[in-house]
Write a protein that holds these residues in place. Structure first.
Motif, PDB file in Angstrom:
ATOM      1  N   ARG A  31       0.830  -1.215   0.000  1.00 51.31           N
ATOM      2  CA  ARG A  31       0.000   0.000   0.000  1.00 51.31           C
ATOM      3  C   ARG A  31       0.864   1.266   0.000  1.00 51.31           C
ATOM      4  O   ARG A  31       0.474   2.298  -0.507  1.00 51.31           O
ATOM      5  CB  ARG A  31      -0.924   0.023   1.210  1.00 51.31           C
ATOM      6  CG  ARG A  31      -1.900   1.178   1.185  1.00 51.31           C
ATOM      7  CD  ARG A  31      -2.989   0.970   2.187  1.00 51.31           C
ATOM      8  NE  ARG A  31      -3.905   2.077   2.255  1.00 51.31           N
ATOM      9  CZ  ARG A  31      -4.950   2.242   1.462  1.00 51.31           C
ATOM     10  NH1 ARG A  31      -5.196   1.361   0.511  1.00 51.31           N
ATOM     11  NH2 ARG A  31      -5.757   3.273   1.596  1.00 51.31           N
ATOM     12  N   THR A  32       2.047   1.152   0.586  1.00 49.82           N
ATOM     13  CA  THR A  32       2.884   2.347   0.732  1.00 49.82           C
ATOM     14  C   THR A  32       4.268   2.137   0.103  1.00 49.82           C
ATOM     15  O   THR A  32       5.259   1.933   0.798  1.00 49.82           O
ATOM     16  CB  THR A  32       3.033   2.728   2.226  1.00 49.82           C
ATOM     17  OG1 THR A  32       3.375   1.537   2.974  1.00 49.82           O
ATOM     18  CG2 THR A  32       1.744   3.308   2.776  1.00 49.82           C
ATOM     19  N   PRO A  33       4.317   2.194  -1.223  1.00 45.53           N
ATOM     20  CA  PRO A  33       5.604   2.050  -1.902  1.00 45.53           C
ATOM     21  C   PRO A  33       6.447   3.315  -1.760  1.00 45.53           C
ATOM     22  O   PRO A  33       5.948   4.358  -1.349  1.00 45.53           O
ATOM     23  CB  PRO A  33       5.195   1.866  -3.366  1.00 45.53           C
ATOM     24  CG  PRO A  33       3.910   2.619  -3.484  1.00 45.53           C
ATOM     25  CD  PRO A  33       3.212   2.430  -2.162  1.00 45.53           C
ATOM     26  N   VAL A  34       7.703   3.188  -2.137  1.00 44.20           N
ATOM     27  CA  VAL A  34       8.558   4.375  -2.268  1.00 44.20           C
ATOM     28  C   VAL A  34       8.539   4.782  -3.739  1.00 44.20           C
ATOM     29  O   VAL A  34       8.676   3.935  -4.631  1.00 44.20           O
ATOM     30  CB  VAL A  34       9.996   4.067  -1.807  1.00 44.20           C
ATOM     31  CG1 VAL A  34      10.942   5.220  -2.158  1.00 44.20           C
ATOM     32  CG2 VAL A  34      10.019   3.810  -0.304  1.00 44.20           C
ATOM     33  N   LEU A  35       8.342   6.065  -3.969  1.00 46.83           N
ATOM     34  CA  LEU A  35       8.353   6.597  -5.330  1.00 46.83           C
ATOM     35  C   LEU A  35       9.619   7.442  -5.505  1.00 46.83           C
ATOM     36  O   LEU A  35       9.834   8.413  -4.775  1.00 46.83           O
ATOM     37  CB  LEU A  35       7.118   7.482  -5.561  1.00 46.83           C
ATOM     38  CG  LEU A  35       7.134   8.309  -6.843  1.00 46.83           C
ATOM     39  CD1 LEU A  35       7.084   7.427  -8.087  1.00 46.83           C
ATOM     40  CD2 LEU A  35       5.972   9.309  -6.861  1.00 46.83           C
ATOM     41  N   ALA A  36      10.449   7.039  -6.467  1.00 48.11           N
ATOM     42  CA  ALA A  36      11.692   7.774  -6.734  1.00 48.11           C
ATOM     43  C   ALA A  36      11.552   8.568  -8.030  1.00 48.11           C
ATOM     44  O   ALA A  36      11.072   8.048  -9.042  1.00 48.11           O
ATOM     45  CB  ALA A  36      12.859   6.799  -6.844  1.00 48.11           C
ATOM     46  N   THR A  37      11.963   9.828  -7.950  1.00 42.72           N
ATOM     47  CA  THR A  37      11.907  10.706  -9.127  1.00 42.72           C
ATOM     48  C   THR A  37      13.270  11.386  -9.291  1.00 42.72           C
ATOM     49  O   THR A  37      14.114  11.309  -8.410  1.00 42.72           O
ATOM     50  CB  THR A  37      10.824  11.791  -8.942  1.00 42.72           C
ATOM     51  OG1 THR A  37      10.992  12.390  -7.654  1.00 42.72           O
ATOM     52  CG2 THR A  37       9.424  11.221  -9.045  1.00 42.72           C
ATOM     53  N   VAL A  38      13.425  12.056 -10.416  1.00 34.70           N
ATOM     54  CA  VAL A  38      14.682  12.765 -10.669  1.00 34.70           C
ATOM     55  C   VAL A  38      14.383  14.247 -10.815  1.00 34.70           C
ATOM     56  O   VAL A  38      13.437  14.638 -11.518  1.00 34.70           O
ATOM     57  CB  VAL A  38      15.349  12.266 -11.977  1.00 34.70           C
ATOM     58  CG1 VAL A  38      16.691  12.931 -12.185  1.00 34.70           C
ATOM     59  CG2 VAL A  38      15.502  10.762 -11.956  1.00 34.70           C
ATOM     60  N   CYS A  39      15.175  15.084 -10.140  1.00 32.45           N
ATOM     61  CA  CYS A  39      15.010  16.532 -10.267  1.00 32.45           C
ATOM     62  C   CYS A  39      15.709  17.010 -11.536  1.00 32.45           C
ATOM     63  O   CYS A  39      16.559  16.309 -12.074  1.00 32.45           O
ATOM     64  CB  CYS A  39      15.620  17.281  -9.087  1.00 32.45           C
ATOM     65  SG  CYS A  39      15.255  16.585  -7.494  1.00 32.45           S
ATOM     66  N   LYS A  40      15.367  18.218 -11.943  1.00 33.48           N
ATOM     67  CA  LYS A  40      15.939  18.800 -13.159  1.00 33.48           C
ATOM     68  C   LYS A  40      17.471  18.840 -13.096  1.00 33.48           C
ATOM     69  O   LYS A  40      18.157  18.618 -14.082  1.00 33.48           O
ATOM     70  CB  LYS A  40      15.405  20.225 -13.304  1.00 33.48           C
ATOM     71  CG  LYS A  40      15.050  20.620 -14.714  1.00 33.48           C
ATOM     72  CD  LYS A  40      14.554  22.030 -14.679  1.00 33.48           C
ATOM     73  CE  LYS A  40      13.817  22.398 -15.938  1.00 33.48           C
ATOM     74  NZ  LYS A  40      13.117  23.665 -15.766  1.00 33.48           N
ATOM     75  N   ASN A  41      17.992  19.116 -11.876  1.00 33.52           N
ATOM     76  CA  ASN A  41      19.449  19.234 -11.718  1.00 33.52           C
ATOM     77  C   ASN A  41      20.145  17.870 -11.609  1.00 33.52           C
ATOM     78  O   ASN A  41      21.343  17.800 -11.373  1.00 33.52           O
ATOM     79  CB  ASN A  41      19.787  20.094 -10.504  1.00 33.52           C
ATOM     80  CG  ASN A  41      19.191  19.524  -9.229  1.00 33.52           C
ATOM     81  OD1 ASN A  41      18.747  18.374  -9.212  1.00 33.52           O
ATOM     82  ND2 ASN A  41      19.173  20.311  -8.172  1.00 33.52           N
ATOM     83  N   GLY A  42      19.367  16.784 -11.764  1.00 33.77           N
ATOM     84  CA  GLY A  42      19.970  15.447 -11.754  1.00 33.77           C
ATOM     85  C   GLY A  42      19.929  14.752 -10.414  1.00 33.77           C
ATOM     86  O   GLY A  42      20.227  13.565 -10.330  1.00 33.77           O
ATOM     87  N   PHE A  43      19.560  15.475  -9.347  1.00 30.57           N
ATOM     88  CA  PHE A  43      19.461  14.823  -8.038  1.00 30.57           C
ATOM     89  C   PHE A  43      18.263  13.876  -8.018  1.00 30.57           C
ATOM     90  O   PHE A  43      17.251  14.124  -8.668  1.00 30.57           O
ATOM     91  CB  PHE A  43      19.289  15.853  -6.916  1.00 30.57           C
ATOM     92  CG  PHE A  43      20.527  16.656  -6.638  1.00 30.57           C
ATOM     93  CD1 PHE A  43      21.764  16.045  -6.529  1.00 30.57           C
ATOM     94  CD2 PHE A  43      20.454  18.033  -6.504  1.00 30.57           C
ATOM     95  CE1 PHE A  43      22.911  16.785  -6.282  1.00 30.57           C
ATOM     96  CE2 PHE A  43      21.593  18.780  -6.265  1.00 30.57           C
ATOM     97  CZ  PHE A  43      22.823  18.167  -6.148  1.00 30.57           C
TER      98      PHE A  43
END
Ligand SMILES: Cc1cc2nc3c(=O)[nH]c(=O)nc-3n(C[C@H](O)[C@H](O)[C@H](O)COP(=O)(O)O)c2cc1C
Length: 187
Positions: A31-43
């Motif tokens: 029910r509670t996954p981790v969502l990973a994204t990328v910022c514009k600066n690459g972080f």
């Protein structure tokens, strides 16, 4: 005794079944996954979210968020993201590579908002300040909330690929699956 190892079709079916269950069952580990994204600066950025919908036919996942939250900017700038789910009951990790889109207006958003606007979680989208913004010393979020003004946003995720890892005493297994392909991998 012969152990039945689920076949690739059974695994695929069960992944979606468990994802569907997780949207209904508060205690389901997925029910509670981790969502990973990328910022514009690459972080890279990552956070826990609640899985709200899972559609095996369309290959869609859905979450809710505040339209002002940093993750919305990140998703708008870079639609590629990854959900990570782990269940000790299943012994399964899935890493789901997705392409995300944010909806803040339209009938889908309106219908879902009507459904949740009187629930406790509606407060998450009604705060006067944006998530992550600094609190002033005398700030208080208590008091009446205006159910008309909301920053409710729906984030849809089109599943591109799932990396499935099974941890088992009988031997670990791993596979990469897309909507029409399956590849066994070294765990
Ligand atoms: C158990 C749990 C569930 C959460 N569910 C959500 C959610 O469904 N949507 C959401 O936007 N944030 C959710 N959050 C908060 C996020 O983890 C995060 O702190 C917040 O959204 C700000 O993220 P951002 O700065 O990356 O935008 C949840 C946090 C926890 C601990």
């Amino acid at each position: 005794m012969k152990i039945h190892l689920p076949t690739r079709d059974e695994v695929r079916h069960q992944i979606w079944k468990e994802l569907g269950r997780a949207t209904q069952d508060r205690h389901h580990a997925w029910r509670t996954p981790v969502l990973a994204t990328v910022c514009k600066n690459g972080f890279v950025n990552a956070r826990t979210v609640v899985l709200r919908a899972a559609d095996p036919i369309q290959g869609h996942l859905q979450i809710f968020t505040d339209a002002r939250s940093p993750k919305v900017t990140e998703i708008t700038d870079m639609a590629d993201a990854v959900f990570v789910f782990w269940s000790s009951r299943l012994g399964w990790q899935i890493r789901v590579r997705v392409n995300m889109s944010v909806l803040t207006t339209g009938s889908t958003v309106e219908t879902l908002w009507q459904r949740i606007k009187h629930s406790a979680s509606a407060r998450d989208y009604l705060s006067t300040s944006a998530p992550g913004s600094p609190l002033s010393a005398d700030a208080s979020e208590a008091g009446e909330i205006d159910l008309v003004v909301s920053n409710f946003a729906v984030v849809n995720a089109q599943v591109i690929e799932i990396d499935w890892l099974e941890l088992a005493r009988t031997g670990h297994r791993r596979a990469r699956l897309t909507s029409d392909a399956w590849e066994w991998l070294t765990p």
